[in-house]
Motif scaffolding. Sequence first.
Motif, PDB file in Angstrom:
ATOM      1  N   ARG A   1      13.706  69.298 -28.668  1.00 32.47           N
ATOM      2  CA  ARG A   1      14.746  68.407 -28.145  1.00 32.47           C
ATOM      3  C   ARG A   1      16.126  68.893 -28.581  1.00 32.47           C
ATOM      4  N   VAL A   2      17.084  68.825 -27.670  1.00 41.36           N
ATOM      5  CA  VAL A   2      18.424  69.347 -27.936  1.00 41.36           C
ATOM      6  C   VAL A   2      19.117  68.558 -29.046  1.00 41.36           C
ATOM      7  N   ALA A   3      18.695  67.320 -29.274  1.00 40.98           N
ATOM      8  CA  ALA A   3      19.263  66.528 -30.366  1.00 40.98           C
ATOM      9  C   ALA A   3      19.107  67.226 -31.716  1.00 40.98           C
ATOM     10  N   LYS A   4      18.122  68.104 -31.818  1.00 39.21           N
ATOM     11  CA  LYS A   4      17.883  68.812 -33.072  1.00 39.21           C
ATOM     12  C   LYS A   4      18.592  70.168 -33.119  1.00 39.21           C
ATOM     13  N   TYR A   5      19.306  70.532 -32.068  1.00 41.20           N
ATOM     14  CA  TYR A   5      20.017  71.808 -32.027  1.00 41.20           C
ATOM     15  C   TYR A   5      21.285  71.737 -32.897  1.00 41.20           C
ATOM     16  N   SER A   6      21.627  72.858 -33.499  1.00 40.68           N
ATOM     17  CA  SER A   6      22.934  72.981 -34.159  1.00 40.68           C
ATOM     18  C   SER A   6      24.020  73.114 -33.106  1.00 40.68           C
ATOM     19  N   LYS A   7      25.286  73.041 -33.545  1.00 44.14           N
ATOM     20  CA  LYS A   7      26.386  73.194 -32.589  1.00 44.14           C
ATOM     21  C   LYS A   7      26.323  74.562 -31.916  1.00 44.14           C
ATOM     22  N   GLY A   8      26.044  75.598 -32.703  1.00 39.72           N
ATOM     23  CA  GLY A   8      25.979  76.938 -32.125  1.00 39.72           C
ATOM     24  C   GLY A   8      24.872  77.068 -31.094  1.00 39.72           C
ATOM     25  N   MET A   9      23.729  76.440 -31.366  1.00 38.64           N
ATOM     26  CA  MET A   9      22.622  76.470 -30.410  1.00 38.64           C
ATOM     27  C   MET A   9      22.999  75.722 -29.138  1.00 38.64           C
ATOM     28  N   GLN A  10      23.699  74.595 -29.286  1.00 42.10           N
ATOM     29  CA  GLN A  10      24.127  73.847 -28.106  1.00 42.10           C
ATOM     30  C   GLN A  10      25.153  74.634 -27.301  1.00 42.10           C
ATOM     31  N   MET A  11      26.012  75.379 -27.982  1.00 45.84           N
ATOM     32  CA  MET A  11      26.991  76.201 -27.269  1.00 45.84           C
ATOM     33  C   MET A  11      26.289  77.285 -26.458  1.00 45.84           C
ATOM     34  N   ARG A  12      25.254  77.885 -27.024  1.00 43.45           N
ATOM     35  CA  ARG A  12      24.513  78.913 -26.288  1.00 43.45           C
ATOM     36  C   ARG A  12      23.763  78.314 -25.102  1.00 43.45           C
ATOM     37  N   LEU A  13      23.278  77.085 -25.281  1.00 40.88           N
ATOM     38  CA  LEU A  13      22.614  76.407 -24.165  1.00 40.88           C
ATOM     39  C   LEU A  13      23.620  76.089 -23.060  1.00 40.88           C
ATOM     40  N   THR A  14      24.825  75.682 -23.448  1.00 32.97           N
ATOM     41  CA  THR A  14      25.884  75.429 -22.467  1.00 32.97           C
ATOM     42  C   THR A  14      26.186  76.680 -21.661  1.00 32.97           C
ATOM     43  N   PHE A  15      26.288  77.805 -22.357  1.00 32.23           N
ATOM     44  CA  PHE A  15      26.568  79.070 -21.673  1.00 32.23           C
ATOM     45  C   PHE A  15      25.425  79.431 -20.725  1.00 32.23           C
ATOM     46  N   ALA A  16      24.176  79.278 -21.198  1.00 33.18           N
ATOM     47  CA  ALA A  16      23.027  79.578 -20.347  1.00 33.18           C
ATOM     48  C   ALA A  16      23.022  78.686 -19.110  1.00 33.18           C
ATOM     49  N   ARG A  17      23.364  77.417 -19.287  1.00 35.64           N
ATOM     50  CA  ARG A  17      23.373  76.489 -18.152  1.00 35.64           C
ATOM     51  C   ARG A  17      24.396  76.903 -17.104  1.00 35.64           C
ATOM     52  N   SER A  18      25.519  77.463 -17.531  1.00 36.51           N
ATOM     53  CA  SER A  18      26.557  77.870 -16.581  1.00 36.51           C
ATOM     54  C   SER A  18      26.093  79.033 -15.709  1.00 36.51           C
ATOM     55  N   LEU A  19      25.023  79.709 -16.129  1.00 34.55           N
ATOM     56  CA  LEU A  19      24.528  80.871 -15.396  1.00 34.55           C
ATOM     57  C   LEU A  19      23.330  80.553 -14.513  1.00 34.55           C
ATOM     58  N   ILE A  20      22.837  79.318 -14.551  1.00 33.16           N
ATOM     59  CA  ILE A  20      21.560  78.985 -13.920  1.00 33.16           C
ATOM     60  C   ILE A  20      21.556  79.261 -12.421  1.00 33.16           C
ATOM     61  N   ASN A  21      22.716  79.134 -11.765  1.00 30.35           N
ATOM     62  CA  ASN A  21      22.795  79.364 -10.315  1.00 30.35           C
ATOM     63  C   ASN A  21      23.308  80.761  -9.967  1.00 30.35           C
ATOM     64  N   ASP A  22      23.338  81.644 -10.981  1.00 29.68           N
ATOM     65  CA  ASP A  22      23.819  83.016 -10.788  1.00 29.68           C
ATOM     66  C   ASP A  22      25.166  83.024 -10.066  1.00 29.68           C
ATOM     67  N   PRO A  23      26.191  82.382 -10.667  1.00 27.98           N
ATOM     68  CA  PRO A  23      27.458  82.151  -9.958  1.00 27.98           C
ATOM     69  C   PRO A  23      28.265  83.419  -9.711  1.00 27.98           C
ATOM     70  N   GLU A  24      29.055  83.373  -8.643  1.00 27.43           N
ATOM     71  CA  GLU A  24      29.982  84.465  -8.333  1.00 27.43           C
ATOM     72  C   GLU A  24      31.239  84.372  -9.182  1.00 27.43           C
TER      73      GLU A  24
END
Length: 291
Positions: free
Chosen positions: A133-156
């Motif tokens: 669960r993301v509630a157990k993630y550190s701030k750095g882990m959440q930041m990396r998840l945020t970055f990964a989420r921004s790529l999910i649609n392979d944006p231009e």
Amino acid sequence: MSTATNVIDVQQLTYTYPKTDEPAVRGMDFTVSRGEIFGFLGPSGAGKSTTQKLLIGLLRGHGGQALVWGKDPRAWGPDYYQRIGVSFELPNHYLKLTGAENLEFFASLYGGETLDPRHLLEAVGLTDVADTRVAKYSKGMQMRLTFARSLINDPELLFLDEPTSGLDPVNARTVKNMILDLKARGRTIFLTTHDMATADELCDRVAFVVDGRIVALDKPAELKIARSRRLVAVAYRNPQGALQTSQFPMDSLADDVGFHAVLRDHHVETIHSREASLDDVFVDVTGRSLV
């Protein structure tokens, strides 16, 4: 000047928030080309986030022109968000879901093909906590998840706000390498950051924003050279073995007797030009410290 290669074209952009008298953005002009990493730098409250929100389509009622692929972001409609990705500075996830479930949910919102959530989690080093669960993630882990989420649609086009904030050097290096890989694939990146080292390393051009205006815009190297001292500093050992430093004018090195004497008569440890850093440029153009 607008060209067919420009992904973003901003001319005389202005914006004033409701119930305020002072504009947050005051006549900005800039373009961003396809495949460019464009840095948007400046102190807090300078108008960076407002400009980014206008380009993302979260604000309306601006003056001037803010075009993405030749149209106002809000004129694109829902299709616009199929083509862009956004990574916010502050993580905003569903904390009761796992990292994988977060990415799977956001992938389900897109009409086209999306990237594999598990592959993205592996790319940002979150495989071991993919089912945590993301509630157990550190701030750095959440930041990396945020970055990964921004790529999910392979944006231009990707809008990144402080993408390396809160990351240790190893994970920051991973994110920066992924950003450079995106550029190599022809993706366009609009990068907002206070980290001058990251901007210097990644950006093709940077714009410094102060009080809603762009006060400097160029390649990082050009901005630094324009503010550098034309001196060469030589660190060398004197006869007693102590470290000593002398400076010499760069333009007369070929005929500088003292410079040649140091090279000939001493053990030289380092030779450096007195190049300004991007931190120095920030202080010079904004009149403020990064601290």
